[in-house]
Design a protein around this motif. Structure first.
Motif, PDB file in Angstrom:
ATOM      1  N   LEU A  30     -47.811  17.169 117.550  1.00  0.00           N
ATOM      2  CA  LEU A  30     -48.382  15.952 116.988  1.00  0.00           C
ATOM      3  C   LEU A  30     -49.883  15.878 117.187  1.00  0.00           C
ATOM      4  O   LEU A  30     -50.529  14.966 116.693  1.00  0.00           O
ATOM      5  CB  LEU A  30     -47.722  14.732 117.618  1.00  0.00           C
ATOM      6  CG  LEU A  30     -46.222  14.592 117.320  1.00  0.00           C
ATOM      7  CD1 LEU A  30     -45.668  13.397 118.035  1.00  0.00           C
ATOM      8  CD2 LEU A  30     -45.984  14.501 115.822  1.00  0.00           C
ATOM      9  N   GLY A  31     -50.444  16.678 118.069  1.00  0.00           N
ATOM     10  CA  GLY A  31     -51.890  16.713 118.206  1.00  0.00           C
ATOM     11  C   GLY A  31     -52.365  16.032 119.480  1.00  0.00           C
ATOM     12  O   GLY A  31     -51.655  15.250 120.107  1.00  0.00           O
ATOM     13  N   GLU A  36     -53.082  11.514 123.989  1.00  0.00           N
ATOM     14  CA  GLU A  36     -54.001  10.584 124.665  1.00  0.00           C
ATOM     15  C   GLU A  36     -53.511   9.147 124.540  1.00  0.00           C
ATOM     16  O   GLU A  36     -53.586   8.353 125.492  1.00  0.00           O
ATOM     17  CB  GLU A  36     -55.397  10.719 124.063  1.00  0.00           C
ATOM     18  CG  GLU A  36     -56.070  12.038 124.409  1.00  0.00           C
ATOM     19  CD  GLU A  36     -57.441  12.143 123.770  1.00  0.00           C
ATOM     20  OE1 GLU A  36     -57.850  11.153 123.101  1.00  0.00           O
ATOM     21  OE2 GLU A  36     -58.112  13.166 123.960  1.00  0.00           O
ATOM     22  N   ILE A  37     -53.016   8.807 123.360  1.00  0.00           N
ATOM     23  CA  ILE A  37     -52.503   7.445 123.159  1.00  0.00           C
ATOM     24  C   ILE A  37     -51.322   7.187 124.083  1.00  0.00           C
ATOM     25  O   ILE A  37     -51.212   6.134 124.722  1.00  0.00           O
ATOM     26  CB  ILE A  37     -52.110   7.240 121.691  1.00  0.00           C
ATOM     27  CG1 ILE A  37     -53.384   7.243 120.816  1.00  0.00           C
ATOM     28  CG2 ILE A  37     -51.351   5.925 121.517  1.00  0.00           C
ATOM     29  CD1 ILE A  37     -53.085   7.209 119.326  1.00  0.00           C
ATOM     30  N   MET A  38     -50.433   8.167 124.161  1.00  0.00           N
ATOM     31  CA  MET A  38     -49.272   7.999 125.025  1.00  0.00           C
ATOM     32  C   MET A  38     -49.681   7.900 126.501  1.00  0.00           C
ATOM     33  O   MET A  38     -49.112   7.118 127.279  1.00  0.00           O
ATOM     34  CB  MET A  38     -48.311   9.170 124.825  1.00  0.00           C
ATOM     35  CG  MET A  38     -47.716   9.232 123.420  1.00  0.00           C
ATOM     36  SD  MET A  38     -46.859   7.719 122.961  1.00  0.00           S
ATOM     37  CE  MET A  38     -45.536   7.753 124.134  1.00  0.00           C
ATOM     38  N   ALA A  39     -50.695   8.657 126.901  1.00  0.00           N
ATOM     39  CA  ALA A  39     -51.178   8.596 128.284  1.00  0.00           C
ATOM     40  C   ALA A  39     -51.765   7.224 128.596  1.00  0.00           C
ATOM     41  O   ALA A  39     -51.548   6.649 129.670  1.00  0.00           O
ATOM     42  CB  ALA A  39     -52.199   9.701 128.527  1.00  0.00           C
ATOM     43  N   GLU A  40     -52.521   6.680 127.645  1.00  0.00           N
ATOM     44  CA  GLU A  40     -53.102   5.350 127.841  1.00  0.00           C
ATOM     45  C   GLU A  40     -52.012   4.286 127.938  1.00  0.00           C
ATOM     46  O   GLU A  40     -52.086   3.358 128.745  1.00  0.00           O
ATOM     47  CB  GLU A  40     -54.064   5.023 126.691  1.00  0.00           C
ATOM     48  CG  GLU A  40     -55.338   5.854 126.690  1.00  0.00           C
ATOM     49  CD  GLU A  40     -56.180   5.592 127.920  1.00  0.00           C
ATOM     50  OE1 GLU A  40     -56.104   4.466 128.498  1.00  0.00           O
ATOM     51  OE2 GLU A  40     -56.931   6.499 128.333  1.00  0.00           O
ATOM     52  N   LEU A  41     -50.991   4.419 127.096  1.00  0.00           N
ATOM     53  CA  LEU A  41     -49.893   3.459 127.147  1.00  0.00           C
ATOM     54  C   LEU A  41     -49.182   3.504 128.498  1.00  0.00           C
ATOM     55  O   LEU A  41     -48.822   2.471 129.070  1.00  0.00           O
ATOM     56  CB  LEU A  41     -48.905   3.731 126.014  1.00  0.00           C
ATOM     57  CG  LEU A  41     -49.403   3.390 124.601  1.00  0.00           C
ATOM     58  CD1 LEU A  41     -48.380   3.824 123.562  1.00  0.00           C
ATOM     59  CD2 LEU A  41     -49.671   1.900 124.478  1.00  0.00           C
ATOM     60  N   ARG A  42     -48.968   4.733 128.998  1.00  0.00           N
ATOM     61  CA  ARG A  42     -48.334   4.838 130.318  1.00  0.00           C
ATOM     62  C   ARG A  42     -49.218   4.231 131.414  1.00  0.00           C
ATOM     63  O   ARG A  42     -48.741   3.581 132.339  1.00  0.00           O
ATOM     64  CB  ARG A  42     -48.034   6.312 130.619  1.00  0.00           C
ATOM     65  CG  ARG A  42     -46.826   6.849 129.861  1.00  0.00           C
ATOM     66  CD  ARG A  42     -46.379   8.175 130.438  1.00  0.00           C
ATOM     67  NE  ARG A  42     -47.375   9.213 130.221  1.00  0.00           N
ATOM     68  CZ  ARG A  42     -47.406  10.006 129.137  1.00  0.00           C
ATOM     69  NH1 ARG A  42     -46.503   9.868 128.190  1.00  0.00           N
ATOM     70  NH2 ARG A  42     -48.335  10.928 129.022  1.00  0.00           N
TER      71      ARG A  42
END
Length: 258
Positions: A30-31, A36-42
């Motif tokens: 997915l790139g 990065e988005i998923m890391a920020e959400l976590r």
């Protein structure tokens, strides 16, 4: 199409929610942006989970600090009250000691003066003084009267034998007067005994006054003196002593008739 990730029992028991990274259809990546988005959400989820615990800890610390402050304030109040109670106890101990000493002095006076043999002796001595004075006065008056009669008889024409008898009678009467005057010595001894008893009483009364602050402290509680005598009794103040005020001298009386 995304594939739904299976949750294991350990994750369900711990209540942890793990953000699963969806896989691209056909296994394509997915790139980096997606990761990065998923890391920020976590990270956001972790911060949200930790914030209530931090707020709870801060609230507990504030409550504890407030209770500690109130406890210190209460302890200071109790300490001040204890100090006041200690001062009050000291004052009460002083009052108790003064009352005990006063009771001892009163007991001594009651046993040895007012209700004992000493007071009976004082009454007996004063009674003896009065009786002795009356007897001596009567004896002196009788002797003087006899001397006066003998002197009158000598003035008349009497025989030498009568003159001798009258002279002897006068001498006997003079001796009788001298004997009667001995009452003064006995009276002085008896009055001296009475004065010793009075001094004993005065000593213990002064001791009681000293217990309660001395004469100056007692004077503030002395009621005003009111003369309740009526009629002639109000005018009778007894014989005057040297230095007494309120008595008229003979010169004052003579001046009233001039």
């Amino acid at each position: 199409m995304s594939v739904k990730r299976k949750r294991f029992r350990v994750e369900q028991a711990m209540g942890e929610v793990v953000m699963a990274e969806p896989e691209a259809a056909g296994g394509d990546d997915l790139g980096p942006m997606h990761r990065e988005i998923m890391a920020e959400l976590r990270s956001i989820r972790a911060q949200m989970a930790a914030a209530p615990a931090q707020r709870t800890a801060d609230s507990v610390d504030a409550v504890v600090a407030r209770e500690v402050a109130e406890t210190h304030k209460m302890l200071e109040t109790y300490r001040a009250q204890v100090e006041q109670c200690e001062k009050l106890k000291v004052e009460l101990d002083l009052i108790h000691d003064a009352i005990s000493r006063t009771k001892r002095e009163i007991a001594v006076l009651h046993g040895k003066s007012f209700n004992g043999e000493e007071m009976a002796k004082v009454n007996g001595e004063l009674g003896a003084v009065v009786g002795g004075t009356e007897q001596a006065t009567q004896q002196i008056l009788e002797a003087v009267e006899a001397i006066d009669q003998a002197a009158s008889a000598l003035a008349n024409n009497v025989t030498p034998d009568q003159q001798r008898r009258l002279s002897e009678d006068i001498q006997e009467r003079v001796v009788s007067i001298f004997e009667a005057c001995n009452f003064q010595d006995l009276t002085g001894q008896r009055i001296n005994k009475v004065m010793q008893t009075m001094k004993f009483i005065e000593q213990h009364i002064n001791e009681m006054m000293n217990i309660w602050g001395g004469v100056d402290a007692i004077k503030t509680h002395v009621p005003p003196v009111v003369d309740t005598r009526e009629g002639d009794a109000r005018l009778l103040n007894g014989p005057k002593l040297d230095g007494d005020a309120g008595h008229a001298s003979q010169d004052d009386i003579d001046a009233m008739f001039n």
